[in-house]
Design a protein around this motif. Structure first.
Motif, PDB file in Angstrom:
ATOM      1  N   ILE A   1      -5.648  26.194  -5.877  1.00 20.41           N
ATOM      2  CA  ILE A   1      -6.599  25.100  -6.138  1.00 20.41           C
ATOM      3  C   ILE A   1      -6.190  24.329  -7.390  1.00 20.41           C
ATOM      4  O   ILE A   1      -6.158  23.087  -7.389  1.00 20.41           O
ATOM      5  N   ASP A   2      -5.845  25.050  -8.441  1.00 16.72           N
ATOM      6  CA  ASP A   2      -5.441  24.392  -9.684  1.00 16.72           C
ATOM      7  C   ASP A   2      -4.162  23.573  -9.491  1.00 16.72           C
ATOM      8  O   ASP A   2      -4.025  22.464 -10.038  1.00 16.72           O
ATOM      9  N   ALA A   3      -3.225  24.116  -8.709  1.00 12.27           N
ATOM     10  CA  ALA A   3      -1.957  23.408  -8.472  1.00 12.27           C
ATOM     11  C   ALA A   3      -2.198  22.121  -7.689  1.00 12.27           C
ATOM     12  O   ALA A   3      -1.637  21.058  -8.007  1.00 12.27           O
ATOM     13  N   TYR A   4      -3.017  22.199  -6.650  1.00  7.77           N
ATOM     14  CA  TYR A   4      -3.375  20.999  -5.896  1.00  7.77           C
ATOM     15  C   TYR A   4      -4.011  19.955  -6.820  1.00  7.77           C
ATOM     16  O   TYR A   4      -3.669  18.767  -6.792  1.00  7.77           O
ATOM     17  N   LYS A   5      -4.975  20.400  -7.628  1.00  3.16           N
ATOM     18  CA  LYS A   5      -5.686  19.467  -8.506  1.00  3.16           C
ATOM     19  C   LYS A   5      -4.741  18.803  -9.501  1.00  3.16           C
ATOM     20  O   LYS A   5      -4.888  17.606  -9.812  1.00  3.16           O
TER      21      LYS A   5
ATOM     22  N   GLY B   1      -2.175   5.517  -9.541  1.00  4.27           N
ATOM     23  CA  GLY B   1      -2.739   4.471  -8.699  1.00  4.27           C
ATOM     24  C   GLY B   1      -2.307   4.535  -7.258  1.00  4.27           C
ATOM     25  O   GLY B   1      -2.466   3.556  -6.505  1.00  4.27           O
ATOM     26  N   ALA B   2      -1.756   5.682  -6.812  1.00  2.00           N
ATOM     27  CA  ALA B   2      -1.340   5.845  -5.422  1.00  2.00           C
ATOM     28  C   ALA B   2      -2.411   6.595  -4.640  1.00  2.00           C
ATOM     29  O   ALA B   2      -3.194   7.367  -5.211  1.00  2.00           O
ATOM     30  N   GLY B   3      -2.446   6.369  -3.342  1.00  4.78           N
ATOM     31  CA  GLY B   3      -3.374   7.100  -2.494  1.00  4.78           C
ATOM     32  C   GLY B   3      -2.851   8.500  -2.218  1.00  4.78           C
ATOM     33  O   GLY B   3      -1.692   8.670  -1.868  1.00  4.78           O
ATOM     34  N   PRO B   4      -3.684   9.537  -2.379  1.00  5.04           N
ATOM     35  CA  PRO B   4      -3.199  10.906  -2.161  1.00  5.04           C
ATOM     36  C   PRO B   4      -3.213  11.325  -0.690  1.00  5.04           C
ATOM     37  O   PRO B   4      -4.141  11.000   0.054  1.00  5.04           O
ATOM     38  N   VAL B   5      -2.196  12.048  -0.300  1.00  6.39           N
ATOM     39  CA  VAL B   5      -2.144  12.736   0.988  1.00  6.39           C
ATOM     40  C   VAL B   5      -2.078  14.233   0.681  1.00  6.39           C
ATOM     41  O   VAL B   5      -1.069  14.702   0.134  1.00  6.39           O
ATOM     42  N   LEU B   6      -3.132  14.976   0.996  1.00  6.33           N
ATOM     43  CA  LEU B   6      -3.121  16.419   0.743  1.00  6.33           C
ATOM     44  C   LEU B   6      -2.262  17.094   1.789  1.00  6.33           C
ATOM     45  O   LEU B   6      -2.670  17.286   2.934  1.00  6.33           O
ATOM     46  N   MET B   7      -1.047  17.433   1.406  1.00  8.40           N
ATOM     47  CA  MET B   7      -0.100  18.054   2.324  1.00  8.40           C
ATOM     48  C   MET B   7      -0.458  19.517   2.554  1.00  8.40           C
ATOM     49  O   MET B   7      -1.139  20.149   1.739  1.00  8.40           O
ATOM     50  N   ALA B   8       0.020  20.044   3.661  1.00 14.37           N
ATOM     51  CA  ALA B   8      -0.142  21.465   3.921  1.00 14.37           C
ATOM     52  C   ALA B   8       0.684  22.252   2.911  1.00 14.37           C
ATOM     53  O   ALA B   8       1.847  21.931   2.649  1.00 14.37           O
ATOM     54  N   SER B   9       0.084  23.281   2.331  1.00  9.51           N
ATOM     55  CA  SER B   9       0.717  24.057   1.262  1.00  9.51           C
ATOM     56  C   SER B   9       1.288  25.362   1.798  1.00  9.51           C
ATOM     57  O   SER B   9       0.584  26.141   2.441  1.00  9.51           O
TER      58      SER B   9
ATOM     59  N   SER C   1       0.844  -1.191   0.000  1.00 10.53           N
ATOM     60  CA  SER C   1       0.000   0.000   0.000  1.00 10.53           C
ATOM     61  C   SER C   1       0.881   1.243   0.000  1.00 10.53           C
ATOM     62  O   SER C   1       1.797   1.367   0.833  1.00 10.53           O
ATOM     63  N   VAL C   2       0.613   2.173  -0.904  1.00  9.77           N
ATOM     64  CA  VAL C   2       1.403   3.396  -0.979  1.00  9.77           C
ATOM     65  C   VAL C   2       0.485   4.605  -1.014  1.00  9.77           C
ATOM     66  O   VAL C   2      -0.545   4.613  -1.698  1.00  9.77           O
ATOM     67  N   VAL C   3       0.833   5.604  -0.240  1.00 12.90           N
ATOM     68  CA  VAL C   3       0.211   6.916  -0.313  1.00 12.90           C
ATOM     69  C   VAL C   3       1.317   7.917  -0.590  1.00 12.90           C
ATOM     70  O   VAL C   3       2.465   7.720  -0.175  1.00 12.90           O
ATOM     71  N   VAL C   4       0.985   8.983  -1.308  1.00 16.93           N
ATOM     72  CA  VAL C   4       2.018   9.951  -1.684  1.00 16.93           C
ATOM     73  C   VAL C   4       1.521  11.372  -1.463  1.00 16.93           C
ATOM     74  O   VAL C   4       0.323  11.645  -1.490  1.00 16.93           O
ATOM     75  N   GLY C   5       2.467  12.250  -1.260  1.00 20.96           N
ATOM     76  CA  GLY C   5       2.142  13.638  -0.988  1.00 20.96           C
ATOM     77  C   GLY C   5       1.655  14.393  -2.210  1.00 20.96           C
ATOM     78  O   GLY C   5       2.223  14.288  -3.298  1.00 20.96           O
ATOM     79  N   VAL C   6       0.598  15.176  -2.016  1.00 17.23           N
ATOM     80  CA  VAL C   6       0.045  16.068  -3.036  1.00 17.23           C
ATOM     81  C   VAL C   6       0.160  17.487  -2.500  1.00 17.23           C
ATOM     82  O   VAL C   6      -0.326  17.778  -1.402  1.00 17.23           O
ATOM     83  N   ASN C   7       0.798  18.355  -3.242  1.00 13.80           N
ATOM     84  CA  ASN C   7       1.062  19.704  -2.751  1.00 13.80           C
ATOM     85  C   ASN C   7       0.927  20.693  -3.901  1.00 13.80           C
ATOM     86  O   ASN C   7       0.389  20.367  -4.960  1.00 13.80           O
TER      87      ASN C   7
END
Length: 397
Positions: free
Chosen positions: A140-144, A154-162, A119-125
């Motif tokens: 918002i566009d950058a996060y998306k 196919g990785a699980g997203p982790v919405l990191m603090a921006s 199982s893998v989750v990865v940072g989204v920033n």
């Protein structure tokens, strides 16, 4: 001078005054890898990256990653039954891992997870945007953009603090708006990440307040409005009471993933070990440093043996506190140092020259605590490498 030669099993240590001493080198731990998935807790190790030894690993240079070593480390984590949290702050996100390397890391790590059945989750920033300050719509566009790329892999997203959001937000409503629009575009549940100022001072006032209780109200409002889009929240405030307070108020089905590298033993153990109601799952940089011990401890919980859990994991907390000592954001150095001692990389090198961010006495204390907490996977190799590093720096070992 050491009282015992390293050749006879001694481990040379160096104190802040430059004096040396010798400790007995522990035997190699006898942990066994799980034969079935871990059940009682979900646990992710936030993994680091290994640079090419011959690369220009100096501040400000693009990351040149040794992909074989970096991905082999992730395979090792999977072999112990833990998941991998990738492209997050442990991987030097915003501290040397540039946007191109981050994108490639996410794609490669997701592929390894599929190969290993992990199982893998990865940072989204928003950190691929070069400008220091951008409008909320651009945030918002950058996060998306990163969210959709992560989903495609196919990785699980982790919405990191921006950092962009921390600079641009004028009130809690701005956080509500950004998260509302980003979460609306998610195609599967995500993990939210609340990173405290010990890890990144530029995130002060995140979720609209410097008071954690007020900020947590906003976080919980966001979660409550979008619970179907949120798998969990990772809290990294290094405040156990704050984490428990938020954990107790989470909607059903939303997990608390502790990011508290100071207090994880009680938070993960929870009611199983007499530490309050419920428990936290784990998403920890510390677990990258102590993967076999963490696995053995959770296996003990699976077997209904909380005493063994405490006996195994309890001693690692002092080690983790040393790795994450002030200034906490340099903890990545300790994680990479232990990976080198344990044979997961050929050299103690880091992207951006971050291997120089801790002193020899600080590293010595890590060696000492790792030795007594079963965190040295191959003690003789670790001692050989550490003593060589001391001699290179003019210290008899």
């Amino acid at each position: 001078m050491p009282r015992q030669s390293s050749a006879t099993g001694g481990l040379t240590l160096l104190d802040p005054e430059g004096a040396t001493s010798t400790a007995e080198l522990a035997e190699a731990p006898s942990f066994t890898k799980p034969t079935e998935p871990l059940r009682s807790r979900i646990a992710y190790a936030a993994a680091h990256v290994v640079p090419q030894v011959w690369a220009d690993n100096t501040p400000g240079q693009p990351a040149d990653i040794d992909w074989d070593a970096t991905l082999a480390f992730r395979r090792s984590v999977y072999s112990w039954g833990l998941g991998v949290a990738d492209a997050m702050d442990t991987a030097q996100r915003n501290m040397g891992l540039d946007a191109a390397a981050t994108r490639e890391l996410i794609a490669r790590s997701a592929e390894v997870a599929r190969e290993e059945g992990g199982s893998v989750v990865v940072g989204v920033n928003t950190d691929h945007v070069d400008q220091d300050w951008i409008e909320l719509d651009a945030i918002i566009d950058a996060y998306k953009e990163q969210l959709h790329f992560t989903e495609e892999q196919g990785a699980g997203p982790v919405l990191m603090a921006s950092r962009h959001l921390a600079r641009a937000a004028a009130s809690a409503d701005d956080y509500r708006r950004v998260y509302r629009e980003v979460l609306a575009s998610a195609t599967a549940p995500v993990v939210l990440h609340w990173l405290g100022t010990a890890f990144d001072p530029s995130l002060a006032g995140y979720f609209g307040s410097t008071d954690w209780a007020s900020a947590s109200d906003v976080l919980l409002e966001i979660i409550g409005e979008h619970a179907d889009k949120i798998a969990g929240v990772k809290m990294s405030l290094l405040d156990a009471a704050a984490e428990v307070s938020v954990r107790e108020r989470l909607p059903d089905g939303v997990r608390m993933f502790t990011g508290d590298d100071f207090n994880y033993v009680g938070l993960i153990g929870g009611d199983t070990v007499g530490q309050g109601e419920g428990h936290s799952d784990a998403l920890l940089g510390a677990f990258a440093a102590i993967t076999p011990v963490a696995s053995a401890a959770i296996q003990a919980l699976d077997a209904g043996d909380p005493d063994r859990y405490l006996a195994l994991l309890g001693p690692t907390e002092e080690l983790s506190r040393q790795v994450f000592a002030t200034p906490t954001f340099f903890y990545k150095t300790g994680v990479a140092f232990l990976a080198w001692l344990n044979g997961h990389q050929t050299a103690f090198q880091m992207v951006g020259g971050l291997h120089s961010a801790r002193s020899l006495p600080h590293l010595s204390r890590i060696v000492e605590l790792a030795n007594v907490s079963n965190a040295l996977e191959q003690p003789e190799l670790a001692a050989e490498r550490w003593h060589g590093m001391l001699r290179l720096n003019g210290v008899d070992a």
